[in-house]
Design a protein around this motif. Structure first.
Motif, PDB file in Angstrom:
ATOM      1  N   ALA A   1       0.834  -1.199   0.000  1.00 20.42           N
ATOM      2  CA  ALA A   1       0.000   0.000   0.000  1.00 20.42           C
ATOM      3  C   ALA A   1       0.869   1.250   0.000  1.00 20.42           C
ATOM      4  O   ALA A   1       1.795   1.370   0.804  1.00 20.42           O
ATOM      5  N   SER A   2       0.585   2.173  -0.914  1.00 21.75           N
ATOM      6  CA  SER A   2       1.236   3.494  -0.926  1.00 21.75           C
ATOM      7  C   SER A   2       2.761   3.386  -0.859  1.00 21.75           C
ATOM      8  O   SER A   2       3.417   4.035  -0.050  1.00 21.75           O
ATOM      9  N   THR A   3       3.335   2.565  -1.732  1.00 20.44           N
ATOM     10  CA  THR A   3       4.769   2.330  -1.636  1.00 20.44           C
ATOM     11  C   THR A   3       5.417   2.308  -3.020  1.00 20.44           C
ATOM     12  O   THR A   3       4.784   2.645  -4.021  1.00 20.44           O
ATOM     13  N   HIS A   4       6.664   1.909  -3.090  1.00 16.51           N
ATOM     14  CA  HIS A   4       7.445   1.975  -4.329  1.00 16.51           C
ATOM     15  C   HIS A   4       8.543   0.922  -4.287  1.00 16.51           C
ATOM     16  O   HIS A   4       8.853   0.376  -3.216  1.00 16.51           O
ATOM     17  N   PRO A   5       9.189   0.638  -5.430  1.00 14.92           N
ATOM     18  CA  PRO A   5      10.260  -0.360  -5.440  1.00 14.92           C
ATOM     19  C   PRO A   5      11.637   0.203  -5.145  1.00 14.92           C
ATOM     20  O   PRO A   5      12.599  -0.543  -5.022  1.00 14.92           O
TER      21      PRO A   5
ATOM     22  N   ALA B   1      14.799  -2.177  -4.797  1.00 16.36           N
ATOM     23  CA  ALA B   1      14.397  -3.517  -5.221  1.00 16.36           C
ATOM     24  C   ALA B   1      13.931  -3.517  -6.669  1.00 16.36           C
ATOM     25  O   ALA B   1      13.335  -4.486  -7.132  1.00 16.36           O
ATOM     26  N   GLY B   2      14.222  -2.426  -7.385  1.00 15.10           N
ATOM     27  CA  GLY B   2      13.722  -2.288  -8.744  1.00 15.10           C
ATOM     28  C   GLY B   2      14.090  -3.431  -9.668  1.00 15.10           C
ATOM     29  O   GLY B   2      13.299  -3.803 -10.547  1.00 15.10           O
ATOM     30  N   GLU B   3      15.287  -3.986  -9.476  1.00 12.95           N
ATOM     31  CA  GLU B   3      15.727  -5.092 -10.330  1.00 12.95           C
ATOM     32  C   GLU B   3      15.400  -6.453  -9.718  1.00 12.95           C
ATOM     33  O   GLU B   3      15.705  -7.486 -10.323  1.00 12.95           O
ATOM     34  N   ARG B   4      14.772  -6.448  -8.533  1.00 12.62           N
ATOM     35  CA  ARG B   4      14.519  -7.715  -7.835  1.00 12.62           C
ATOM     36  C   ARG B   4      13.047  -8.062  -7.694  1.00 12.62           C
ATOM     37  O   ARG B   4      12.710  -9.232  -7.499  1.00 12.62           O
TER      38      ARG B   4
END
Length: 246
Positions: A108-112, A180-183
């Protein structure tokens, strides 16, 4: 680490992880509703409330280990996990580093994090650099619908569980350095991603990105709601989690 936690309700276990500056009281408007269907595990992250506040730096990985510690102490091998904002980063890390502990995941309301993520909206950046009051931060988290009764209730809680500045900074730094964009494509848990379309703390496009990156993730948008959309539309939040997790 001494992590303060409590359990409430009956049913499949659901671990709730809150965000920067919010202790376990932050689930207040939805806890009773969720407790009708789940055994809730609510806890204070390191650095706030009744949990230990060791000197920084903190990392999201360390905070995910704290979350796993709560599961251990509660006697659960696995649980559904829901995280909001910074808690959503912790939930992602737990799902990635300990997939054996996570049944289904709610972000919820988050990003990588990382280069793929949309930056913090300028409105919130300006608040952080202008010496804004705690009330202004609470109102900002509820934009575009900062109802006075919600502002007052959250402000009361936040003043009661006020963090030492160094603990707040350590939590904030953990979130700012998370990537964690690549994970996230490796997350195996069925995932529900939620956002308020008026969120000015975490750009809602980050939820769209998470839903694209995580295999078979589902996106739910709350119109007219902000960063704390589950305070503004608690009945829908409870209903969605029941439908997704049960």
């Amino acid at each position: 680490m001494r992590i303060a936690w409590e359990r409430r309700g009956e049913g499949p276990p659901l671990l709730l992880i809150h965000g920067l500056g919010y202790a376990r009281w932050g689930w207040e408007p939805v806890a009773d509703g969720l407790a009708r269907s789940f055994e809730l595990l609510l806890f204070d992250n390191r650095g706030i409330g009744e949990s230990d506040a060791p000197p920084g730096p903190y990392t999201v990985a360390a905070m995910a280990a704290d979350a796993a510690q709560v599961l251990d102490e509660a006697g659960f091998e696995r649980a559904h996990v829901a995280g909001s904002s910074l808690g959503g980063l912790v939930a992602q890390e737990l799902a990635l580093s300990r997939p054996d502990r996570v049944d289904r995941l709610v972000l919820a309301s988050t990003h990588p994090g990382g280069a793929k993520a949309q930056p913090m909206p300028q409105r919130t950046v300006d608040l952080m650099t202008s010496g804004a009051t705690l009330r202004q931060f609470v109102e900002n988290a509820l934009e575009p619908d900062p109802r006075p009764e919600l502002v007052g209730r959250i402000l009361q809680h936040r003043e009661r569980t006020a963090q030492p500045l160094d603990a707040w900074t350590a939590q904030a730094a953990a979130g700012a350095t998370f990537d964690a964009g690549e994970r996230v494509a490796a997350i195996a848990a069925p995932t529900l991603v939620q956002t308020g379309d008026g969120d000015v703390v975490v750009d809602p496009r980050n939820s769209e990105l998470l839903a694209e990156l995580i295999p078979d993730a589902r996106l739910s948008v709350y119109p007219g709601a902000g960063h704390l959309f589950f305070w503004q539309q608690p009945d829908r939040f409870v209903r969605e989690l029941e439908e997704f997790l049960l």
